[in-house]
Enzyme design. Structure first.
Site, short mmCIF file in Angstrom:
data_model
loop_
_atom_site.label_atom_id
_atom_site.label_comp_id
_atom_site.label_asym_id
_atom_site.label_seq_id
_atom_site.Cartn_x
_atom_site.Cartn_y
_atom_site.Cartn_z
N ASP A 80 0.82 -1.21 0.00
CA ASP A 80 0.00 0.00 0.00
C ASP A 80 0.86 1.27 0.00
OD1 ASP A 80 0.87 -0.49 2.60
OD2 ASP A 80 -1.12 -0.95 3.36
N ASN A 96 -8.34 -3.70 13.63
CA ASN A 96 -9.68 -4.05 13.13
C ASN A 96 -9.62 -5.22 12.16
OD1 ASN A 96 -8.51 -2.88 10.91
ND2 ASN A 96 -9.90 -1.12 10.79
N HIS A 120 -7.68 -5.42 9.49
CA HIS A 120 -7.33 -5.08 8.10
C HIS A 120 -6.01 -5.72 7.68
CE1 HIS A 120 -5.14 -1.00 9.08
NE2 HIS A 120 -4.31 -2.00 9.15
N GLU A 174 -9.90 -2.52 4.56
CA GLU A 174 -10.57 -2.31 5.83
C GLU A 174 -11.77 -3.26 5.96
OE1 GLU A 174 -9.14 -0.57 7.98
OE2 GLU A 174 -8.42 1.36 7.25
P1 PGA Z 1 1.68 -2.03 12.70
O1 PGA Z 1 0.57 -1.98 11.56
O2 PGA Z 1 2.68 -3.06 12.26
O3 PGA Z 1 2.25 -0.66 12.75
O4 PGA Z 1 0.96 -2.44 13.96
C1 PGA Z 1 0.02 -3.15 11.05
C2 PGA Z 1 -1.11 -2.82 10.12
O5 PGA Z 1 -1.90 -1.90 10.40
O6 PGA Z 1 -1.22 -3.50 9.08
#
Ligand code: PGA
Length: 220
Positions: free
Chosen positions: A62, A121, A123, A128
């Site tokens: 992304d 959540n 994702h 999402e």
């Molecule tokens: P993080 O993010 O490794 O900073 O916890 C993971 C994500 O949101 O995919």
């Protein structure tokens, strides 16, 4: 199906060793790569292997929309800092999501190995809750929860981009192998729900339960 590691460092070392093995076995590997705080240790370890990346192709999961690629919090900059500047990857083999992404990926024969993080959540990349399981790479609106979570990297929440390009659910599921890594006790509940609970579009990572070659790693 969740492998629990004693600590973050062990999970990072092991994940890096699997990526290194993939590159060693197939010097032309096409890798799907994550950003965020969780993979930083993996990248640190991976760099130490001193592998030949000259034929490896990378496809980031992304990128934010609305900030320049040279913005310190852009995923381009994150990748430069944590991996690209430390290995002999060719510039033309580095890819970030755009409108042609799925065509490019399938044109090259699909992804060999994709590393994923997971949001609170559920994702994966910026797919999402509610994302279609057949979705392809596209522009998405980020949820309030994700914007809040990512605000820790910006000076203020107002600076966090509200939209991003994300690799699609289907694109991710088509990767031959997947490794999902999660770090911290605050990730346990969602990880457990996604991989030991029911499949649901409301928890995007849960859809990966049916992937034929996935490993899920957790460090508490
Ligand atoms: P993080 O993010 O490794 O900073 O916890 C993971 C994500 O949101 O995919």
């Amino acid at each position: 199906m969740i492998t629990i590691f004693e600590n973050y460092e062990q999970m990072s070392e092991y994940t890096a060793s699997l990526v290194a093995e993939e590159i060693t076995n197939n010097p032309k590997s096409r890798l799907g790569l994550p950003t965020g705080s969780t993979p930083i240790g993996m990248y640190k370890n991976l760099i130490q292997f001193g592998l030949d990346w000259s034929n490896v192709e990378t496809y980031n999961l992304d990128e934010y929309e609305g900030i320049s690629h040279s913005h310190p919090e852009s995923y381009h900059m994150y990748m430069n800092k944590n991996l690209f500047l430390h290995v002999n990857l060719k510039k033309e083999n580095i890819h970030f999501p755009d409108d042609q992404y799925d065509k490019t990926i399938s044109g090259f024969g699909g992804l060999d190995l994709t590393i994923l993080g997971i949001g609170h959540n559920g994702h994966i990349a910026f797919n999402e809750p509610g994302s279609s399981v057949t979705s392809r790479t596209r522009k998405v609106k980020l949820t309030e929860e994700t914007i809040n979570a990512n605000s820790r990297f910006f000076d203020s929440i107002n600076e966090v981009p509200k939209k991003a390009f994300t690799m699609g659910m289907k694109t991710i599921r088509e990767s031959k192998k997947i490794i999902l890594i999660a770090n911290g006790q605050d990730k346990w509940d969602i990880l457990n729900e996604c991989f030991n609970g029911e499949l649901s579009k409301d928890r995007p990572a849960s859809i990966l339960q049916t992937h034929p070659n996935i490993q899920v790693f957790y460090a508490g």
